[in-house]
Design a protein around this motif. Sequence first.
Motif, PDB file in Angstrom:
ATOM      1  N   THR A   1       0.812  -1.226   0.000  1.00 19.45           N
ATOM      2  CA  THR A   1       0.000   0.000   0.000  1.00 19.45           C
ATOM      3  C   THR A   1       0.841   1.270   0.000  1.00 19.45           C
ATOM      4  O   THR A   1       0.445   2.276  -0.579  1.00 19.45           O
ATOM      5  CB  THR A   1      -0.941   0.027   1.224  1.00 19.45           C
ATOM      6  N   ASP A   2       2.029   1.239   0.655  1.00 17.93           N
ATOM      7  CA  ASP A   2       2.855   2.438   0.751  1.00 17.93           C
ATOM      8  C   ASP A   2       3.965   2.477  -0.292  1.00 17.93           C
ATOM      9  O   ASP A   2       4.845   3.340  -0.234  1.00 17.93           O
ATOM     10  CB  ASP A   2       3.466   2.545   2.157  1.00 17.93           C
ATOM     11  N   HIS A   3       3.928   1.567  -1.255  1.00 17.07           N
ATOM     12  CA  HIS A   3       4.943   1.531  -2.309  1.00 17.07           C
ATOM     13  C   HIS A   3       4.555   2.465  -3.451  1.00 17.07           C
ATOM     14  O   HIS A   3       3.370   2.591  -3.799  1.00 17.07           O
ATOM     15  CB  HIS A   3       5.102   0.114  -2.860  1.00 17.07           C
ATOM     16  N   LEU A   4       5.555   3.095  -4.049  1.00 15.85           N
ATOM     17  CA  LEU A   4       5.350   3.892  -5.257  1.00 15.85           C
ATOM     18  C   LEU A   4       5.256   2.948  -6.454  1.00 15.85           C
ATOM     19  O   LEU A   4       5.751   1.812  -6.407  1.00 15.85           O
ATOM     20  CB  LEU A   4       6.513   4.867  -5.443  1.00 15.85           C
ATOM     21  N   PRO A   5       4.640   3.395  -7.566  1.00 23.02           N
ATOM     22  CA  PRO A   5       4.542   2.535  -8.744  1.00 23.02           C
ATOM     23  C   PRO A   5       5.888   1.971  -9.205  1.00 23.02           C
ATOM     24  O   PRO A   5       5.967   0.814  -9.641  1.00 23.02           O
ATOM     25  CB  PRO A   5       3.934   3.468  -9.794  1.00 23.02           C
ATOM     26  N   SER A   6       6.948   2.766  -9.082  1.00 24.79           N
ATOM     27  CA  SER A   6       8.276   2.309  -9.516  1.00 24.79           C
ATOM     28  C   SER A   6       8.794   1.150  -8.674  1.00 24.79           C
ATOM     29  O   SER A   6       9.730   0.448  -9.080  1.00 24.79           O
ATOM     30  CB  SER A   6       9.274   3.468  -9.461  1.00 24.79           C
ATOM     31  N   GLN A   7       8.199   0.939  -7.498  1.00 27.64           N
ATOM     32  CA  GLN A   7       8.616  -0.148  -6.614  1.00 27.64           C
ATOM     33  C   GLN A   7       7.747  -1.390  -6.769  1.00 27.64           C
ATOM     34  O   GLN A   7       7.919  -2.358  -6.028  1.00 27.64           O
ATOM     35  CB  GLN A   7       8.556   0.349  -5.154  1.00 27.64           C
ATOM     36  N   LEU A   8       6.823  -1.358  -7.744  1.00 29.88           N
ATOM     37  CA  LEU A   8       5.899  -2.469  -7.983  1.00 29.88           C
ATOM     38  C   LEU A   8       6.210  -3.143  -9.310  1.00 29.88           C
ATOM     39  O   LEU A   8       6.673  -2.505 -10.262  1.00 29.88           O
ATOM     40  CB  LEU A   8       4.453  -1.948  -8.011  1.00 29.88           C
ATOM     41  N   SER A   9       5.935  -4.444  -9.386  1.00 32.13           N
ATOM     42  CA  SER A   9       6.049  -5.151 -10.663  1.00 32.13           C
ATOM     43  C   SER A   9       4.924  -4.725 -11.599  1.00 32.13           C
ATOM     44  O   SER A   9       3.942  -4.089 -11.176  1.00 32.13           O
ATOM     45  CB  SER A   9       5.980  -6.660 -10.433  1.00 32.13           C
ATOM     46  N   GLY A  10       5.039  -5.091 -12.869  1.00 27.44           N
ATOM     47  CA  GLY A  10       3.985  -4.756 -13.826  1.00 27.44           C
ATOM     48  C   GLY A  10       2.642  -5.335 -13.426  1.00 27.44           C
ATOM     49  O   GLY A  10       1.608  -4.669 -13.518  1.00 27.44           O
TER      50      GLY A  10
ATOM     51  N   SER B   1      -4.223  -6.728 -20.312  1.00 29.56           N
ATOM     52  CA  SER B   1      -3.074  -7.611 -20.113  1.00 29.56           C
ATOM     53  C   SER B   1      -2.052  -7.470 -21.238  1.00 29.56           C
ATOM     54  O   SER B   1      -1.094  -8.229 -21.317  1.00 29.56           O
ATOM     55  CB  SER B   1      -3.533  -9.073 -20.012  1.00 29.56           C
ATOM     56  N   GLY B   2      -2.227  -6.460 -22.093  1.00 31.47           N
ATOM     57  CA  GLY B   2      -1.360  -6.297 -23.260  1.00 31.47           C
ATOM     58  C   GLY B   2       0.083  -5.981 -22.923  1.00 31.47           C
ATOM     59  O   GLY B   2       0.972  -6.187 -23.743  1.00 31.47           O
ATOM     60  N   ASN B   3       0.327  -5.480 -21.707  1.00 24.99           N
ATOM     61  CA  ASN B   3       1.676  -5.091 -21.310  1.00 24.99           C
ATOM     62  C   ASN B   3       2.258  -6.038 -20.263  1.00 24.99           C
ATOM     63  O   ASN B   3       3.269  -5.716 -19.637  1.00 24.99           O
ATOM     64  CB  ASN B   3       1.653  -3.653 -20.758  1.00 24.99           C
ATOM     65  N   LEU B   4       1.599  -7.209 -20.076  1.00 21.81           N
ATOM     66  CA  LEU B   4       2.016  -8.148 -19.036  1.00 21.81           C
ATOM     67  C   LEU B   4       2.565  -9.429 -19.645  1.00 21.81           C
ATOM     68  O   LEU B   4       2.173  -9.823 -20.744  1.00 21.81           O
ATOM     69  CB  LEU B   4       0.827  -8.501 -18.129  1.00 21.81           C
ATOM     70  N   ASP B   5       3.471 -10.095 -18.902  1.00 21.17           N
ATOM     71  CA  ASP B   5       3.924 -11.414 -19.345  1.00 21.17           C
ATOM     72  C   ASP B   5       2.791 -12.420 -19.152  1.00 21.17           C
ATOM     73  O   ASP B   5       1.757 -12.115 -18.553  1.00 21.17           O
ATOM     74  CB  ASP B   5       5.195 -11.834 -18.602  1.00 21.17           C
ATOM     75  N   SER B   6       2.991 -13.630 -19.668  1.00 20.65           N
ATOM     76  CA  SER B   6       1.887 -14.599 -19.714  1.00 20.65           C
ATOM     77  C   SER B   6       1.383 -14.961 -18.321  1.00 20.65           C
ATOM     78  O   SER B   6       0.177 -15.135 -18.118  1.00 20.65           O
ATOM     79  CB  SER B   6       2.311 -15.857 -20.484  1.00 20.65           C
TER      80      SER B   6
END
Length: 220
Positions: free
Chosen positions: A134-143, A168-173
């Motif tokens: 919850t307190d993570h910035l987007p840059s600290q999260l996986s896709g 899901s177009g920008n995600l791995d399988s």
Amino acid sequence: MQPLLQATDIKRSYGTLPVLKGIQLSIQKSEVVSVVGASGAGKSTLLHILGTLDRPDAGQVLMDGQDVFALNEKELARFRNRRIGFVFQFHNLLAEFTALENVCLPGFMAGTDERAVRKRAAELLNLLGLSDRTDHLPSQLSGGEQQRVAVARALVNSPAIVFADEPSGNLDSRNAEELHQLFFRLRNELGQTFVIVTHNETLATLADRRLVIRDGVMEE
């Protein structure tokens, strides 16, 4: 039973190029509906019109029987904020805000009590398996985590319907499969309605209904 969403004779052209040539569509509450078609077929154009981000040249969109395009721009913006959620391919999270703050934004824009919004956002992040992020910035999260934050943001105002454009177009399988299953879990647990534009045939086939746009008209 009255459909949640009904689109009648939706037409949209860009210059002299007709993209949508009289689309007919109805969506029932708690349905997961996929929309597929070749690139340039008008899938995203239709999604933007159904989501009130764009207006058609002709035709009508009813949500719970209300003619959405009879609203003025201010009324329509308020309606969109409260009744419609969006999930896009590239997350669109604000880099300087935490996951929780990103989820809260539509609730704050709606003028809902701040404590209630934060509580709802935390509950959604917990539901989506992100209680420790919850307190993570987007840059600290996986896709995959970023996209789940985007889904929570779409749900924070308890919308009637969520429109997802190539979610899901920008995600791995693996992450794509998890996201696909998440949509159905949210339908089953929250009664949420989804309309999903996708090139992913696995997701399209999983949906309750698979609609195809071809030559500017809809086939099922």
